[in-house]
Motif scaffolding. Sequence first.
Motif, PDB file in Angstrom:
ATOM      1  N   ARG A   1       5.108   0.806   1.984  1.00  0.00           N
ATOM      2  CA  ARG A   1       4.254   1.959   1.672  1.00  0.00           C
ATOM      3  C   ARG A   1       5.023   3.272   1.749  1.00  0.00           C
ATOM      4  O   ARG A   1       4.997   4.074   0.818  1.00  0.00           O
ATOM      5  CB  ARG A   1       3.071   2.044   2.637  1.00  0.00           C
TER       6      ARG A   1
ATOM      7  N   HIS B   1       6.041   5.825  -1.383  1.00  0.00           N
ATOM      8  CA  HIS B   1       5.624   7.236  -1.362  1.00  0.00           C
ATOM      9  C   HIS B   1       6.833   8.155  -1.501  1.00  0.00           C
ATOM     10  O   HIS B   1       6.803   9.118  -2.277  1.00  0.00           O
ATOM     11  CB  HIS B   1       4.863   7.561  -0.070  1.00  0.00           C
TER      12      HIS B   1
ATOM     13  N   ALA C   1      -1.753   9.225  -5.032  1.00  0.00           N
ATOM     14  CA  ALA C   1      -3.135   9.453  -4.642  1.00  0.00           C
ATOM     15  C   ALA C   1      -3.745   8.212  -3.993  1.00  0.00           C
ATOM     16  O   ALA C   1      -4.585   8.317  -3.098  1.00  0.00           O
ATOM     17  CB  ALA C   1      -3.969   9.873  -5.852  1.00  0.00           C
ATOM     18  N   ASP C   2      -3.346   7.032  -4.456  1.00  0.00           N
ATOM     19  CA  ASP C   2      -3.891   5.788  -3.931  1.00  0.00           C
ATOM     20  C   ASP C   2      -2.840   4.699  -4.113  1.00  0.00           C
ATOM     21  O   ASP C   2      -2.177   4.647  -5.145  1.00  0.00           O
ATOM     22  CB  ASP C   2      -5.181   5.410  -4.673  1.00  0.00           C
ATOM     23  N   LEU C   3      -2.716   3.823  -3.112  1.00  0.00           N
ATOM     24  CA  LEU C   3      -1.719   2.752  -3.157  1.00  0.00           C
ATOM     25  C   LEU C   3      -2.273   1.509  -2.489  1.00  0.00           C
ATOM     26  O   LEU C   3      -2.768   1.567  -1.365  1.00  0.00           O
ATOM     27  CB  LEU C   3      -0.431   3.189  -2.445  1.00  0.00           C
ATOM     28  N   GLU C   4      -2.200   0.399  -3.202  1.00  0.00           N
ATOM     29  CA  GLU C   4      -2.558  -0.909  -2.652  1.00  0.00           C
ATOM     30  C   GLU C   4      -1.361  -1.828  -2.852  1.00  0.00           C
ATOM     31  O   GLU C   4      -0.796  -1.880  -3.944  1.00  0.00           O
ATOM     32  CB  GLU C   4      -3.769  -1.502  -3.375  1.00  0.00           C
TER      33      GLU C   4
ATOM     34  N   CYS D   1       2.430  -4.100  -6.208  1.00  0.00           N
ATOM     35  CA  CYS D   1       2.069  -2.719  -5.897  1.00  0.00           C
ATOM     36  C   CYS D   1       1.208  -2.144  -7.016  1.00  0.00           C
ATOM     37  O   CYS D   1       1.599  -2.195  -8.179  1.00  0.00           O
ATOM     38  CB  CYS D   1       3.325  -1.865  -5.740  1.00  0.00           C
TER      39      CYS D   1
ATOM     40  N   TRP E   1      -0.864   1.438  -7.881  1.00  0.00           N
ATOM     41  CA  TRP E   1      -1.071   2.797  -7.407  1.00  0.00           C
ATOM     42  C   TRP E   1      -1.324   3.745  -8.564  1.00  0.00           C
ATOM     43  O   TRP E   1      -1.151   3.396  -9.716  1.00  0.00           O
ATOM     44  CB  TRP E   1       0.107   3.261  -6.566  1.00  0.00           C
ATOM     45  N   HIS E   2      -1.791   4.931  -8.200  1.00  0.00           N
ATOM     46  CA  HIS E   2      -1.853   5.998  -9.189  1.00  0.00           C
ATOM     47  C   HIS E   2      -1.502   7.302  -8.500  1.00  0.00           C
ATOM     48  O   HIS E   2      -1.624   7.447  -7.286  1.00  0.00           O
ATOM     49  CB  HIS E   2      -3.195   6.061  -9.938  1.00  0.00           C
TER      50      HIS E   2
ATOM     51  N   GLN F   1      -1.594  11.686  -8.514  1.00  0.00           N
ATOM     52  CA  GLN F   1      -2.698  12.644  -8.516  1.00  0.00           C
ATOM     53  C   GLN F   1      -3.147  13.050  -9.909  1.00  0.00           C
ATOM     54  O   GLN F   1      -4.268  13.493 -10.082  1.00  0.00           O
ATOM     55  CB  GLN F   1      -2.336  13.891  -7.712  1.00  0.00           C
TER      56      GLN F   1
ATOM     57  N   ASP G   1       1.451  10.176 -13.510  1.00  0.00           N
ATOM     58  CA  ASP G   1       1.515   8.754 -13.866  1.00  0.00           C
ATOM     59  C   ASP G   1       2.506   8.541 -15.012  1.00  0.00           C
ATOM     60  O   ASP G   1       3.334   7.632 -14.972  1.00  0.00           O
ATOM     61  CB  ASP G   1       0.145   8.235 -14.309  1.00  0.00           C
TER      62      ASP G   1
ATOM     63  N   GLU H   1      -4.219   1.314 -13.234  1.00  0.00           N
ATOM     64  CA  GLU H   1      -3.286   1.587 -12.141  1.00  0.00           C
ATOM     65  C   GLU H   1      -1.855   1.326 -12.599  1.00  0.00           C
ATOM     66  O   GLU H   1      -1.617   0.445 -13.428  1.00  0.00           O
ATOM     67  CB  GLU H   1      -3.578   0.672 -10.942  1.00  0.00           C
TER      68      GLU H   1
END
Length: 90
Positions: A18, A22, A32-35, A49, A51-52, A54, A59, A74
């Motif tokens: 993570r 970042h 903005a979001d990460l899984e 991974c 994510w997107h 902001q 992107d 994503e």
Amino acid sequence: MKPPLDQLKTCADLDSLRSTLHALCAPLGTVADLEIFLVEQGGHHQAMCFWHMQSEKEDARVMQAWGVGRFGGELVAVIDLEPATPVCPT
């Protein structure tokens, strides 16, 4: 210097994955979001991974700079983790 996503291969755990993702994204914008999902395929550990950033503009920067695509809106990257890496979900 290694390509950005190659730097994730040696991460030792989920927190490291993570924070490294970042940090790698920081020059291109803000995550903005990460899984991250850890999987095993044929004896190999992988990190999926999603994510997107902001903004759509950020992107697009990541997609262009790293050659990643989208899935379900994503950004997505599948990282083959080095075999010696003991990845444990937290």
